[in-house]
Design a protein around this motif. Structure first.
Motif, short mmCIF file in Angstrom:
data_model
loop_
_atom_site.label_atom_id
_atom_site.label_comp_id
_atom_site.label_asym_id
_atom_site.label_seq_id
_atom_site.Cartn_x
_atom_site.Cartn_y
_atom_site.Cartn_z
N MET A 84 -19.46 39.67 -4.88
CA MET A 84 -18.77 38.79 -3.93
C MET A 84 -17.63 38.12 -4.68
N ILE A 85 -16.56 37.89 -3.95
CA ILE A 85 -15.39 37.20 -4.50
C ILE A 85 -15.26 35.91 -3.71
N LEU A 86 -15.51 34.80 -4.40
CA LEU A 86 -15.47 33.49 -3.74
C LEU A 86 -15.26 32.43 -4.80
N SER A 87 -14.24 31.61 -4.61
CA SER A 87 -14.00 30.52 -5.56
C SER A 87 -14.98 29.39 -5.32
N THR A 88 -15.04 28.48 -6.25
CA THR A 88 -15.92 27.31 -6.11
C THR A 88 -15.18 26.13 -5.47
N LYS A 89 -13.97 26.39 -4.97
CA LYS A 89 -13.17 25.35 -4.33
C LYS A 89 -13.92 24.77 -3.12
N CYS A 90 -14.01 23.46 -3.05
CA CYS A 90 -14.69 22.78 -1.94
C CYS A 90 -13.85 21.62 -1.45
N GLU A 91 -12.83 21.92 -0.68
CA GLU A 91 -11.96 20.87 -0.14
C GLU A 91 -12.34 20.46 1.27
N THR A 92 -13.14 21.30 1.94
CA THR A 92 -13.53 21.02 3.32
C THR A 92 -15.02 21.28 3.49
N ILE A 93 -15.56 20.83 4.60
CA ILE A 93 -16.97 21.07 4.89
C ILE A 93 -17.24 22.58 5.01
N PRO A 94 -16.38 23.37 5.68
CA PRO A 94 -16.64 24.82 5.70
C PRO A 94 -16.63 25.44 4.30
N ASN A 95 -15.75 24.97 3.40
CA ASN A 95 -15.75 25.48 2.02
C ASN A 95 -17.09 25.18 1.36
N TYR A 96 -17.59 23.98 1.55
CA TYR A 96 -18.87 23.59 0.96
C TYR A 96 -20.01 24.44 1.53
N SER A 97 -19.99 24.68 2.83
CA SER A 97 -21.04 25.48 3.47
C SER A 97 -21.04 26.90 2.94
#
Length: 173
Positions: A48-61
């Protein structure tokens, strides 16, 4: 602009067409090279390719869901992205894998980005979380939709496909 093509329903314009926007691919190969391929030998199974960026609730989810998948699949799931394991270009990752878990940055009816297209171009079967209208653009045989609120179902779907001796080869067409 005289006319716009967008996936963003909230944009107001007298000549707006709602559609997938036709994002460019992010693999470092040209059309002629990609068009000449019949298949690609695969040495790895699942990434999977996914950064750990969490700027929004959907990013965190999304990140929380990815962490749960990694806990289950352990070393069988190779995770790439900023903050995890960086890479030069997507081809260097996707071309090695039969399967990839794909997360769109947003979930919206027409919002379909390069993320799933890059998988197809690299002959990588995607487990896709994103547009609910993806079936309007691609055959349901070419991907599996996944939903973060159904972790057990997602894990079972991934396990059954990566554990199958024929699923990957059967999905290539």
């Amino acid at each position: 602009f005289g006319a716009i093509l967008t996936s963003q329903e909230e944009i107001e314009h007298p000549d707006k067409t709602l559609s997938s926007e036709g994002q460019p691919w992010f693999i470092d190969k040209n059309f002629d090279f990609l068009n000449s391929l019949d298949s690609i030998p695969k040495s790895e199974t699942l990434c999977m390719i996914l950064s750990t960026k969490c700027e929004t609730i959907p990013n965190y989810s999304r990140l929380k869901f990815a962490i749960e998948l990694k806990k289950h699949f352990k070393e069988r799931l190779h995770w790439y992205g900023k903050g995890v394991k960086d890479f030069k270009d997507k081809w260097s990752v996707l071309s090695k894998y039969k399967y990839s878990i794909v997360f769109e940055s947003a979930v919206s009816p027409k919002y379909i980005t390069e993320k799933i297209n890059d998988c197809f171009l690299a002959y990588t079967y995607p487990f896709y979380f994103g547009s609910p209208e993806i079936q309007s653009y691609y055959s349901a045989k070419s991907y599996t939709s996944i939903f973060p609120d159904q972790l057990d179902i997602v894990i079972n779907n991934i396990e059954s496909r990566i554990g199958s001796e024929s699923h990957y080869e059967d999905s290539i067409p």
